[in-house]
Scaffold this active site. Structure first.
Site, PDB file in Angstrom:
ATOM      1  N   GLU A  34       0.458   2.394 -15.145  1.00 37.35           N
ATOM      2  CA  GLU A  34       1.504   3.266 -14.810  1.00 37.35           C
ATOM      3  C   GLU A  34       1.764   3.212 -13.247  1.00 37.35           C
ATOM      4  OE1 GLU A  34       3.177   8.022 -15.472  1.00 37.35           O
ATOM      5  OE2 GLU A  34       0.879   7.440 -15.577  1.00 37.35           O
ATOM      6  N   THR A  35       2.627   2.517 -12.944  1.00 37.78           N
ATOM      7  CA  THR A  35       3.066   2.621 -11.575  1.00 37.78           C
ATOM      8  C   THR A  35       4.649   2.645 -11.554  1.00 37.78           C
ATOM      9  OG1 THR A  35       3.735   0.124 -11.512  1.00 37.78           O
ATOM     10  CG2 THR A  35       1.539   0.658 -11.002  1.00 37.78           C
ATOM     11  N   TYR A  48       8.205 -14.199 -14.604  1.00 35.11           N
ATOM     12  CA  TYR A  48       7.267 -13.486 -13.649  1.00 35.11           C
ATOM     13  C   TYR A  48       5.952 -13.953 -14.214  1.00 35.11           C
ATOM     14  CZ  TYR A  48       4.364  -9.327 -13.244  1.00 35.11           C
ATOM     15  OH  TYR A  48       3.385  -8.440 -12.954  1.00 35.11           O
ATOM     16  N   ARG A  62       6.641  -2.196   3.121  1.00 32.45           N
ATOM     17  CA  ARG A  62       8.132  -2.199   4.033  1.00 32.45           C
ATOM     18  C   ARG A  62       8.395  -0.609   3.991  1.00 32.45           C
ATOM     19  NH1 ARG A  62      12.582  -4.723   0.275  1.00 32.45           N
ATOM     20  NH2 ARG A  62      11.190  -3.763  -1.342  1.00 32.45           N
ATOM     21  N   SER A 105      -2.252 -10.102 -13.028  1.00 31.14           N
ATOM     22  CA  SER A 105      -1.798  -9.435 -14.197  1.00 31.14           C
ATOM     23  C   SER A 105      -2.244  -9.884 -15.472  1.00 31.14           C
ATOM     24  CB  SER A 105      -0.256  -9.290 -14.175  1.00 31.14           C
ATOM     25  OG  SER A 105       0.285  -9.157 -15.275  1.00 31.14           O
ATOM     26  N   LEU A 121       6.633  -8.326   3.300  1.00 33.84           N
ATOM     27  CA  LEU A 121       5.568  -9.478   2.907  1.00 33.84           C
ATOM     28  C   LEU A 121       6.531 -10.685   2.315  1.00 33.84           C
ATOM     29  CD1 LEU A 121       3.321  -6.927   1.512  1.00 33.84           C
ATOM     30  CD2 LEU A 121       2.432  -8.882   3.021  1.00 33.84           C
ATOM     31  N   ALA A 135       0.701  -1.101  -0.161  1.00 34.81           N
ATOM     32  CA  ALA A 135      -0.008  -0.041  -0.007  1.00 34.81           C
ATOM     33  C   ALA A 135       1.037   1.214   0.134  1.00 34.81           C
ATOM     34  CB  ALA A 135      -0.947  -0.004   1.246  1.00 34.81           C
TER      35      ALA A 135
END
Length: 250
Positions: free
Chosen positions: A196-197, A160, A38, A146, A66, A14
């Site tokens: 977008e991240t 991935y 974290r 995803s 995590l 988050a």
């Protein structure tokens, strides 16, 4: 969303991106949200922004790695003791190290499986244990998957994508497991296309001009829409892709 006002949600990852957007959206709708990540400083910044905006809900930042089971157990114990347990679980945290199998790094693979898959399983197990203890069957589990859990995009996505295909299998098995117990807890997998991240910054920089992508708020809105369904309606799978786009066709 009125049915969820005052209820407790746990959102993993988050501190930024989709997780932060989901936390913000749920607080906006009056939920008490516990963020696990974290980077507690980032979550504290978000908490301050939400308080300053006089949002109706509340955001609690809880530092948690995590990839460490003991951190997860401690976080869920805190939620149980301080807030009475969670009603909604959003398994959002994830990481990607894109490489070929031949050029892959073992530690990167291990990190992806720990965060993308094992953390989902551990968090879900602890959530369900708490729900059983409280005899609460009016809950909802989300897994932010995803598009690569549905379609292999290329050689660099091999490991991935494997974690995301595994998450899809876990989600489907979980839904069946709960149905066999006659549980009313819903399970929804949300699979965004390119969003977008922080994690996708390098990918976006290399895209052709005119390529479209989603915003984190788009994914958060999809989750809110799913939560807004009636108690008997379960949306099992949500796939979001940007438009116009021919990247992903189903």
């Amino acid at each position: 969303m009125d049915q969820w006002k005052g209820k407790v949600a746990i959102v993993t990852g988050a501190s930024a991106g989709i997780g932060a957007a989901i936390a913000q959206a749920l607080v906006h709708h009056g939920m008490v949200v516990v963020g696990l990540a974290r980077r507690q400083d980032k979550m504290e910044e978000l908490a301050a922004q939400l308080t300053q905006a006089n949002e109706p809900g509340k955001f609690h930042p809880v530092k948690c790695d995590l990839k460490q089971e003991e951190d997860i157990l401690a976080a869920f114990d805190w939620v149980e003791k301080e807030l009475g347990g969670a009603d909604v679980l959003v398994n959002n945290a994830g990481t990607s190290d894109l490489n070929t199998i031949q050029g892959g790094v073992t530690e990167q693979w291990r990190n992806m499986f720990h965060l993308n898959l094992l953390a989902v399983c551990i968090c879900t197990r602890e959530y369900l244990k708490s729900m059983d203890k409280r005899k609460n069957q009016q809950g909802h589990i989300f897994v932010i998957n995803s598009i690569t859990g549905h379609e292999i995009l290329g050689g660099h996505y091999g490991v991935y994508s494997s974690t995301k295909y595994a998450v899809k299998a876990v989600t489907q098995c979980l839904r069946r497991e709960l149905a066999e117990k006659n549980s009313s807890i819903k399970v929804t997998s949300v699979s965004p296309g390119l969003t977008e991240t922080e994690m996708t910054e390098n990918i976006l920089d290399d895209l052709d001009e005119g390529t479209c992508w989603l915003e984190s708020s788009d994914v958060a809105q999809a989750l809110v829409d799913v939560l807004s369904t009636s108690p008997v309606a379960q949306i099992c799978e949500v796939i979001l892709t940007p438009v116009p786009s021919n990247q992903f066709v189903f």
